[in-house]
Design an enzyme around this catalytic site. Sequence first.
Site, PDB file in Angstrom:
ATOM      1  N   ASP A 449       0.854  -1.176   0.000  1.00 41.60           N
ATOM      2  CA  ASP A 449       0.000   0.000   0.000  1.00 41.60           C
ATOM      3  C   ASP A 449       0.895   1.232   0.000  1.00 41.60           C
ATOM      4  OD1 ASP A 449      -1.726   2.096   0.539  1.00 41.60           O
ATOM      5  OD2 ASP A 449      -2.923   0.973   1.994  1.00 41.60           O
ATOM      6  N   HIS A 450       0.878   1.982  -1.103  1.00 39.97           N
ATOM      7  CA  HIS A 450       1.789   3.114  -1.237  1.00 39.97           C
ATOM      8  C   HIS A 450       1.452   4.246  -0.275  1.00 39.97           C
ATOM      9  CE1 HIS A 450       5.114   4.972  -3.119  1.00 39.97           C
ATOM     10  NE2 HIS A 450       4.955   4.449  -4.330  1.00 39.97           N
ATOM     11  N   ARG A 451       0.298   4.181   0.375  1.00 40.02           N
ATOM     12  CA  ARG A 451      -0.064   5.219   1.346  1.00 40.02           C
ATOM     13  C   ARG A 451       0.714   5.081   2.646  1.00 40.02           C
ATOM     14  NH1 ARG A 451      -6.409   4.091   1.520  1.00 40.02           N
ATOM     15  NH2 ARG A 451      -5.475   2.013   1.804  1.00 40.02           N
ATOM     16  N   CYS A 453       3.888   3.709   3.001  1.00 36.03           N
ATOM     17  CA  CYS A 453       5.330   3.884   2.876  1.00 36.03           C
ATOM     18  C   CYS A 453       5.682   4.168   1.427  1.00 36.03           C
ATOM     19  CB  CYS A 453       6.095   2.652   3.373  1.00 36.03           C
ATOM     20  SG  CYS A 453       5.914   1.189   2.335  1.00 36.03           S
TER      21      CYS A 453
END
Length: 479
Positions: A449-451, A453
């Site tokens: 999940d790019h949110r 890290c």
Amino acid sequence: MSTRTFLLPDLGEGLTEAELVTWLVAVGDEIRVDQPVAEVETAKSLVEVPSPFAGTVAQLHGEAGQTLDVGRPLISVAAAGAGTTSVESAAVGSAPAPGRSDPDGEAYRQEEKAGSGNVLIGYGTPGGHAVARRTRRPRTAAAGPGAAPVSSAPPVPVLAIVPDIPAEAPRCISPLVRKLARENGVRLADLTGSGANGLILRSDVEAALSGAGSSEKAEPAAAPATPGIQASPAGSDPRTGLAVASRTPVKGLRKTVAANLTASRASIPEATVWVDVDATALLELRADLKRRHPDNTPGLMAFLARFVLAGLAKFPELNARFDPASEDADGGASITAYDGVNLGFAAQTDRGLVVPSIRRADTMNARGLDAEIRRLTASARDGKATPAELTSGTFTLNNYGVFGVDGSAAIINYPESAILGIGRIIDKPWVVDGELAVRKMTELTLVFDHRICDGGTAGGFLRYVADAIENPGSVLADL
């Protein structure tokens, strides 16, 4: 002789329905307290439902293949003889008299509000089932001698259903709690209940198991696989013009998996990184251990799990959850970090793909992880994994190499934030010390999940695990 009706309980995690797979008793059978009477399939597991009553089976409320709502009648039992403990019937349409309290029920309700996810046997789910449901036709014509169709009447209000136990016996009103204790060798007589008037709750049994330092359960008997549901051909498909060979309702585990994957793809902005890894050194290490300890060498998956856990200790951002809305002062999004790792691993079963998790895997060595992987895999394939075991993971490890594939852009197991995939290990040409050699190669793929890290964190974690596989001795200090 009074007849009492047992309502289908919420078997965990707020489930609202279950499919009746098979009856284990018939009308006229004499049954005892805690005897399994039916096998049902919930959205998460195959479960044997025990009876809280002893006596003679008077009526079976449903047929194999039928979907029953939680809080609907399941089985009616005629009390046996005068010595039976007096109880209030679940079929009596009356509520508690004004001013009368129900301490047992209230104690159990409060415990469930605290997070166990299970509803007291006989109570149904909070708020009833006021929303109309579409009635499904049963798939089979009969459920055995004496089977009766499910009543169309709404669930009736009930008081506490108290099982047939002697007055001097430990106070435990939930058959599922007694079953949990029995399967784990916990004597209820040795427990002090934390509920009202000494009522023994699920949390008391779990505390006893935790205090004993072991949550190992006896190996359950294998449950029959539930066959797919296929209807007879029904006309033609208007888009393709082809005849429809069958229609399979999406229900049970498949329904839950579909909802989970849809939520993941719809809400998580995922990114993927991958790397080729030389696993030769790890395979040689395990082969050497196998020669020296043939009966006590962990499987390869256990070593990989141990490396993943060491990586999560260095990059804990991946062992977290993104919460779009929270109870912060500004009501904005937040990231929930965990004190510990529940390591999930994908397991293929006859019912579909499930993800049991190893609770507090970060506290275990490779041998402990190996034992839990084997136990949970067997439990999941038998359909006996509990809802808690199937829904409590914080990070997932997926060995899709067993299917003979090299890589996969996996879907994150919502609401987790990352999943690490491992491809097959095969011989490939690889450059070692400037020279071409044949090595045991695999591919690691991390979807995150790019949110929570950025790529630096994800890449750092993936490189750490890859280095551990290529040079197992380099991570000994972290294990």
